[in-house]
Design an enzyme around this catalytic site. Structure first.
Site, PDB file in Angstrom:
ATOM      1  N   SER A  14      94.882  53.874 -43.440  1.00  0.00           N
ATOM      2  CA  SER A  14      94.651  54.014 -42.009  1.00  0.00           C
ATOM      3  C   SER A  14      93.159  54.240 -41.752  1.00  0.00           C
ATOM      4  O   SER A  14      92.312  53.734 -42.477  1.00  0.00           O
ATOM      5  CB  SER A  14      95.505  55.158 -41.454  1.00  0.00           C
ATOM      6  OG  SER A  14      95.183  56.377 -42.097  1.00  0.00           O
ATOM      7  N   ASP A 185      85.191  65.014 -36.884  1.00  0.00           N
ATOM      8  CA  ASP A 185      85.932  65.245 -35.644  1.00  0.00           C
ATOM      9  C   ASP A 185      87.186  66.088 -35.886  1.00  0.00           C
ATOM     10  O   ASP A 185      88.063  66.154 -35.029  1.00  0.00           O
ATOM     11  CB  ASP A 185      86.324  63.917 -34.997  1.00  0.00           C
ATOM     12  CG  ASP A 185      87.105  63.009 -35.956  1.00  0.00           C
ATOM     13  OD1 ASP A 185      87.503  63.483 -37.038  1.00  0.00           O
ATOM     14  OD2 ASP A 185      87.302  61.826 -35.623  1.00  0.00           O
ATOM     15  N   HIS A 188      88.436  63.008 -39.683  1.00  0.00           N
ATOM     16  CA  HIS A 188      87.738  62.059 -40.544  1.00  0.00           C
ATOM     17  C   HIS A 188      86.594  62.733 -41.291  1.00  0.00           C
ATOM     18  O   HIS A 188      86.062  63.745 -40.851  1.00  0.00           O
ATOM     19  CB  HIS A 188      87.246  60.870 -39.713  1.00  0.00           C
ATOM     20  CG  HIS A 188      88.359  60.182 -38.991  1.00  0.00           C
ATOM     21  ND1 HIS A 188      88.591  60.352 -37.642  1.00  0.00           N
ATOM     22  CD2 HIS A 188      89.336  59.356 -39.448  1.00  0.00           C
ATOM     23  CE1 HIS A 188      89.657  59.641 -37.286  1.00  0.00           C
ATOM     24  NE2 HIS A 188      90.133  59.039 -38.370  1.00  0.00           N
TER      25      HIS A 188
END
Length: 255
Positions: A14, A185, A188
């Site tokens: 992802s 964030d 990530h």
């Protein structure tokens, strides 16, 4: 196809995979490490979960392809572990389905060769940072206590099906001040966390009993380094020294 032919290392997952090719990301660093020995290929995109991965598995990794990857590094779990969206259209995948999906992914990839894939477990997250950077809607359901069972179940599955797995859940939390230094964030990775991922991945490859080895120092370097300059440090040696900081001692945080 660009020649000469050489091993392919595919990153499948992802946004943890997609963003790994950003500045200082772990995918970009792997591509740098293997720049003269293997091709590192990205096949992972934001929003994907293990259910969608199964839908595209045959497209991304066709079993009748002339050239098969030598190694696939697989990451799913963060999106899967989000709680169900009221609309029913969210990324959530139940824990039992997640494990079944990951088993099927492993079974699809392992026939490519001995130890042809290994998994990365879901990492922890900084819940407060997610709220501050991404907003209140993004924090809904993004909880370490919800994600942790997915990481633990994946490690158990890897033991069962004999797939190597990097335990990112624990190795990230072993870093100094990990909550404030490992995420851009809250989800990530920063360059610091990406370096941790690279070190763990390279250790897996170094210790695996693959024949031939995919360890970056063991692969043949393309094109000659010897330009006939006497009494000088060879470029081959410089190439090896350049990535020494990414070496870890054997058997650390590894299944």
């Amino acid at each position: 196809m660009v020649g000469p032919g050489r091993p392919q290392i595919v990153l499948f997952g992802s946004s943890i995979v997609q963003y790994s090719f950003s500045n200082g990301g772990w995918g970009a660093t792997l591509a740098d490490v293997y720049s003269r020995t293997a091709d590192v290929i990205l096949r992972g995109y934001g929003g994907w979960n293990s259910r969608f991965a199964l839908k595209v598995l045959d497209q991304v990794f066709p079993k009748d392809a002339v050239v098969q990857p030598s190694l696939v590094i697989v990451y799913f779990g963060g999106n899967d572990s989000m709680p169900p969206h009221p609309s029913g259209k969210g990324a959530h995948v139940s824990l039992s389905e997640f494990i079944d999906n990951m088993r099927k992914i492993g079974e699809h990839l392992l026939p490519f060769g001995q130890d042809a894939c290994h998994f990365l477990s879901p990492p922890p997250m900084n819940e407060r940072q997610i709220q501050l950077v991404l907003g209140i809607d993004a924090i809904k359901g993004r909880r370490n206590e919800v994600c942790r069972p997915y990481a633990e179940a994946l490690l158990t599955l890897c033991n069962e099906i004999n797939v190597k797995c990097v335990d990112l859940w624990n190795v990230i939390q072993q870093q100094d001040d990990w909550l404030n230094t490992c995420f851009t964030d809250g989800i990530h990775f920063t360059a610091k966390a990406s370096e941790v991922v690279v070190k763990e991945v390279l250790k897996v490859v170094r210790e695996a009993e693959w024949k031939p080895s995919l360890y970056w120092k063991s692969l043949p370097i393309e094109f000659p380094f010897d330009y006939g300059i006497p009494n000088s440090l060879s470029l081959a040696e410089l190439e090896l020294f350049r990535n020494e900081q990414l070496e870890l001692p054997p058997s650390t945080a590894l299944l």
